[in-house]
Design an enzyme around this catalytic site. Sequence first.
Site, PDB file in Angstrom:
ATOM      1  N   ALA A 127     -29.119   5.847  -1.748  1.00  0.00           N
ATOM      2  CA  ALA A 127     -29.995   5.570  -0.598  1.00  0.00           C
ATOM      3  C   ALA A 127     -29.450   4.407   0.213  1.00  0.00           C
ATOM      4  O   ALA A 127     -29.601   3.249  -0.181  1.00  0.00           O
ATOM      5  CB  ALA A 127     -31.412   5.273  -1.077  1.00  0.00           C
ATOM      6  N   THR A 129     -29.224   4.975   4.101  1.00  0.00           N
ATOM      7  CA  THR A 129     -29.766   5.126   5.458  1.00  0.00           C
ATOM      8  C   THR A 129     -31.236   4.740   5.540  1.00  0.00           C
ATOM      9  O   THR A 129     -32.023   5.034   4.635  1.00  0.00           O
ATOM     10  CB  THR A 129     -29.587   6.595   5.913  1.00  0.00           C
ATOM     11  OG1 THR A 129     -28.217   6.950   5.735  1.00  0.00           O
ATOM     12  CG2 THR A 129     -29.989   6.784   7.360  1.00  0.00           C
ATOM     13  N   THR A 161     -30.702  12.566   0.162  1.00  0.00           N
ATOM     14  CA  THR A 161     -30.428  13.800  -0.587  1.00  0.00           C
ATOM     15  C   THR A 161     -30.862  13.594  -2.046  1.00  0.00           C
ATOM     16  O   THR A 161     -30.626  12.522  -2.609  1.00  0.00           O
ATOM     17  CB  THR A 161     -28.918  14.121  -0.512  1.00  0.00           C
ATOM     18  OG1 THR A 161     -28.568  14.209   0.865  1.00  0.00           O
ATOM     19  CG2 THR A 161     -28.582  15.430  -1.206  1.00  0.00           C
ATOM     20  N   GLU A 245     -16.236  10.286  -1.655  1.00  0.00           N
ATOM     21  CA  GLU A 245     -17.434  10.918  -1.086  1.00  0.00           C
ATOM     22  C   GLU A 245     -17.041  11.836   0.073  1.00  0.00           C
ATOM     23  O   GLU A 245     -17.506  12.980   0.182  1.00  0.00           O
ATOM     24  CB  GLU A 245     -18.367   9.815  -0.599  1.00  0.00           C
ATOM     25  CG  GLU A 245     -19.562  10.326   0.153  1.00  0.00           C
ATOM     26  CD  GLU A 245     -20.521   9.203   0.578  1.00  0.00           C
ATOM     27  OE1 GLU A 245     -20.448   8.103   0.003  1.00  0.00           O
ATOM     28  OE2 GLU A 245     -21.340   9.451   1.478  1.00  0.00           O
ATOM     29  N   ARG A 246     -16.144  11.346   0.913  1.00  0.00           N
ATOM     30  CA  ARG A 246     -15.762  12.137   2.098  1.00  0.00           C
ATOM     31  C   ARG A 246     -14.894  13.318   1.706  1.00  0.00           C
ATOM     32  O   ARG A 246     -15.023  14.398   2.289  1.00  0.00           O
ATOM     33  CB  ARG A 246     -15.083  11.226   3.121  1.00  0.00           C
ATOM     34  CG  ARG A 246     -16.099  10.252   3.653  1.00  0.00           C
ATOM     35  CD  ARG A 246     -15.710   9.484   4.876  1.00  0.00           C
ATOM     36  NE  ARG A 246     -16.906   8.768   5.316  1.00  0.00           N
ATOM     37  CZ  ARG A 246     -16.941   7.482   5.699  1.00  0.00           C
ATOM     38  NH1 ARG A 246     -15.843   6.780   5.733  1.00  0.00           N
ATOM     39  NH2 ARG A 246     -18.086   6.931   6.073  1.00  0.00           N
ATOM     40  N   LEU A 340     -18.971  37.575  15.464  1.00  0.00           N
ATOM     41  CA  LEU A 340     -18.375  38.877  15.133  1.00  0.00           C
ATOM     42  C   LEU A 340     -19.341  39.770  14.356  1.00  0.00           C
ATOM     43  O   LEU A 340     -19.108  40.978  14.240  1.00  0.00           O
ATOM     44  CB  LEU A 340     -17.063  38.691  14.374  1.00  0.00           C
ATOM     45  CG  LEU A 340     -15.961  37.973  15.174  1.00  0.00           C
ATOM     46  CD1 LEU A 340     -14.704  37.782  14.328  1.00  0.00           C
ATOM     47  CD2 LEU A 340     -15.614  38.736  16.452  1.00  0.00           C
ATOM     48  N   GLY A 343     -25.607  41.004  16.521  1.00  0.00           N
ATOM     49  CA  GLY A 343     -27.024  40.681  16.270  1.00  0.00           C
ATOM     50  C   GLY A 343     -27.336  40.509  14.800  1.00  0.00           C
ATOM     51  O   GLY A 343     -28.187  39.701  14.417  1.00  0.00           O
TER      52      GLY A 343
END
Length: 382
Positions: A127, A129, A161, A245-246, A340, A343
């Site tokens: 945590a 943010t 998260t 992490e990245r 591709l 709908g």
Amino acid sequence: MKRTIFESDHELFRETAREFIRREIAPNVTEWESAGRVDKEMFRRAGSAGLLAMAVPEEHGGAGVSDFRFNVVIVEEMMAGDAFASGMCITLHNDVVLPYFLELCSEEQKGRWYPGLVSGELMGAIAMTEPGAGSDLAGIKTTAIRDGDSYVVNGSKTFITNGINSDLVVTAVKTDPEQRHAGMSLLVIEDGMPGFSRGRNLEKIGLHAQDTAELFFDDVRVPVDNLLGEEGSGFVHLVSNLPQERLSLTAGSLAHAQVAFGWTLDYIKERRAFGQPIGSFQTVKHAMAEMRTELDIAQSYVDAQILALNAGELSAEEAAKAKWWVTELENRVISRCLQLFGGWGYMEEYPIARAFRDARVQTIYGGTTEIMKEIVGRSLGL
Ligand SMILES: Cc1cc2nc3c(=O)[nH]c(=O)nc-3n(C[C@H](O)[C@H](O)[C@H](O)COP(=O)(O)OP(=O)(O)OC[C@H]3O[C@@H](n4cnc5c(N)ncnc54)[C@H](O)[C@@H]3O)c2cc1C
């Protein structure tokens, strides 16, 4: 392109991960997407299957295997099994949260937390943010003021998260609110501590099976024994874990795009228009050729980064380059693939629809594309 980074142990482990996802996750994805979170029992079963915290030393119940290729196998299989959101509690726990415990725990903390992190009794979260501070991490306002053998924590976090399901939350706090970077520390805040409450499970565009929540701290007394690392070194600890992490996000992004490409290739061979498979139209064929080429280039780059991380050589700049470029590629590829499908691509019954929604956040969390470019730009002396 044939990949060369994996050995037979990784392929055996891949079988285990694939089977786990097929048996324990895939049948429940629809239910968990509606519920907004996974069943924590699945996480504990992941522990029993050997899919959690593999790098924890054997004397504390882990496998003692510190090889990021095993982590990559899990994230790749999550994507291949269309279990991105449902599996994120596992990949975040292993790739993002665990390193703080591995690098910073005292002997006493290891004994207290390692076995549960391996077995799945303890799910982790990180945590950082807050409602008013994301990219500008040093601007956080949550305070932890020392009072005897405890810190008294006040403030809030958002977008976390595993925010609802987690048991241990590695929380960035200001132990010296007068300072920016130098005033930050990391505290492990535990489920059930008085004054610690969970807010809303936030409603998101995608990743519906993943709980993303607000956390509130109201005079939470956290024992000094729950400090991770040195007081005042929180920012340094956070920054040192960013390459892994990245890279976890990058490897997952690429695997997500690869699986979407595969679904699309199958579809355009079958779907017909004007009397022929749509894949035989030149514009479609060229679109697929362009995507195939870009994905192959990206895979070589990401595989090189995985080996660099294992060798302890992946820098923050290198990880930032790959994170922004590959997550943007993922979004570009999945959007083109959806087109591709026509709908049908917009219909929930086709996995490409969910992939489109789920991909969008990848250029935002873990550091936005803009912040990644800042890091790369700074490394150029600009
Ligand atoms: C689904 C989800 C899960 C998340 N999980 C976690 C988690 O587990 N733990 C956690 O701590 N956080 C988590 N986050 C938070 C995430 O890391 C932040 O949202 C992200 O870092 C951006 O911060 P912000 O939202 O405050 O945006 P801001 O920092 O307000 O940025 C807004 C915009 O301004 C741009 N910007 C900001 N600064 C600059 C600059 N210097 N130059 C150019 N542009 C700039 C940004 O790139 C962005 O486009 C999660 C977010 C989401 C959506």
